[in-house]
Design a protein around this motif. Sequence first.
Motif, mmCIF file in Angstrom:
data_model
loop_
_atom_site.group_PDB
_atom_site.id
_atom_site.type_symbol
_atom_site.label_atom_id
_atom_site.label_comp_id
_atom_site.label_asym_id
_atom_site.label_seq_id
_atom_site.Cartn_x
_atom_site.Cartn_y
_atom_site.Cartn_z
ATOM 1 N N GLY A 14 0.883 -1.231 -0.036
ATOM 2 C CA GLY A 14 0.152 0.019 0.151
ATOM 3 C C GLY A 14 0.848 1.275 -0.083
ATOM 4 N N LEU A 15 1.967 1.222 -0.666
ATOM 5 C CA LEU A 15 2.860 2.152 -0.539
ATOM 6 C C LEU A 15 3.045 2.863 -2.005
ATOM 7 C CD1 LEU A 15 5.684 0.640 1.641
ATOM 8 C CD2 LEU A 15 3.798 2.530 2.361
ATOM 9 N N GLY A 17 2.623 5.923 -2.937
ATOM 10 C CA GLY A 17 3.265 7.269 -3.249
ATOM 11 C C GLY A 17 4.823 6.656 -3.216
ATOM 12 N N GLU A 47 4.902 9.608 -0.339
ATOM 13 C CA GLU A 47 3.977 8.886 0.410
ATOM 14 C C GLU A 47 3.084 9.543 1.346
ATOM 15 O OE1 GLU A 47 1.731 5.569 1.191
ATOM 16 O OE2 GLU A 47 3.182 5.696 -0.588
ATOM 17 N N ALA A 48 3.826 10.298 2.359
ATOM 18 C CA ALA A 48 3.124 11.111 3.408
ATOM 19 C C ALA A 48 2.185 12.044 2.572
ATOM 20 C CB ALA A 48 4.018 11.894 4.213
ATOM 21 N N MET A 50 0.591 12.040 -0.539
ATOM 22 C CA MET A 50 -0.308 11.268 -1.139
ATOM 23 C C MET A 50 -1.414 10.923 0.057
ATOM 24 S SD MET A 50 1.446 9.199 -4.226
ATOM 25 C CE MET A 50 -0.355 8.584 -4.626
ATOM 26 N N ARG A 51 -0.904 10.469 1.158
ATOM 27 C CA ARG A 51 -1.670 9.896 2.215
ATOM 28 C C ARG A 51 -2.575 11.053 2.790
ATOM 29 N NH1 ARG A 51 0.294 4.886 5.879
ATOM 30 N NH2 ARG A 51 0.814 3.426 3.623
ATOM 31 N N ASP A 53 -3.318 13.941 1.162
ATOM 32 C CA ASP A 53 -4.272 14.293 0.149
ATOM 33 C C ASP A 53 -5.612 13.333 0.276
ATOM 34 O OD1 ASP A 53 -2.604 16.395 -0.771
ATOM 35 O OD2 ASP A 53 -1.883 15.088 -2.584
ATOM 36 N N LYS A 54 -5.414 12.057 0.414
ATOM 37 C CA LYS A 54 -6.453 11.082 0.413
ATOM 38 C C LYS A 54 -7.322 11.324 1.551
ATOM 39 C CE LYS A 54 -4.672 6.918 -1.287
ATOM 40 N NZ LYS A 54 -4.522 5.523 -1.259
ATOM 41 N N ARG A 55 -6.533 11.696 2.970
ATOM 42 C CA ARG A 55 -7.505 11.878 4.060
ATOM 43 C C ARG A 55 -8.443 13.091 3.770
ATOM 44 N NH1 ARG A 55 -3.012 10.764 6.897
ATOM 45 N NH2 ARG A 55 -2.151 12.960 7.066
ATOM 46 N N ASN A 58 -11.011 12.031 0.207
ATOM 47 C CA ASN A 58 -12.110 10.949 0.464
ATOM 48 C C ASN A 58 -13.433 11.448 1.145
ATOM 49 O OD1 ASN A 58 -10.713 8.774 -0.930
ATOM 50 N ND2 ASN A 58 -9.826 8.047 0.997
#
Length: 68
Positions: A14-15, A17, A47-48, A50-51, A53-55, A58
């Motif tokens: 799940g990485l 990014g 990765e940080a 992208m996570r 942005d997803k938070r 969503n």
Amino acid sequence: MLTHPNLDQMQALGLGGMAAAYLDLADQSNADDLSHDERLGLMVDREAAMRADKRLTNPLVVARLRFV
């Protein structure tokens, strides 16, 4: 270096990014000037980001906000 197994493992963990940053660094000609710590730092930063942005995106998608 075996890039495909590394990319496959990053995706499986799940990485996404980190995998994207890994590919971007592989394509850049000046990436050879970076140390291992700098490369890893860039991948972790991607990765940080992208996570984060997803938070944010969503809940906006779930809210189905309409533009007026």
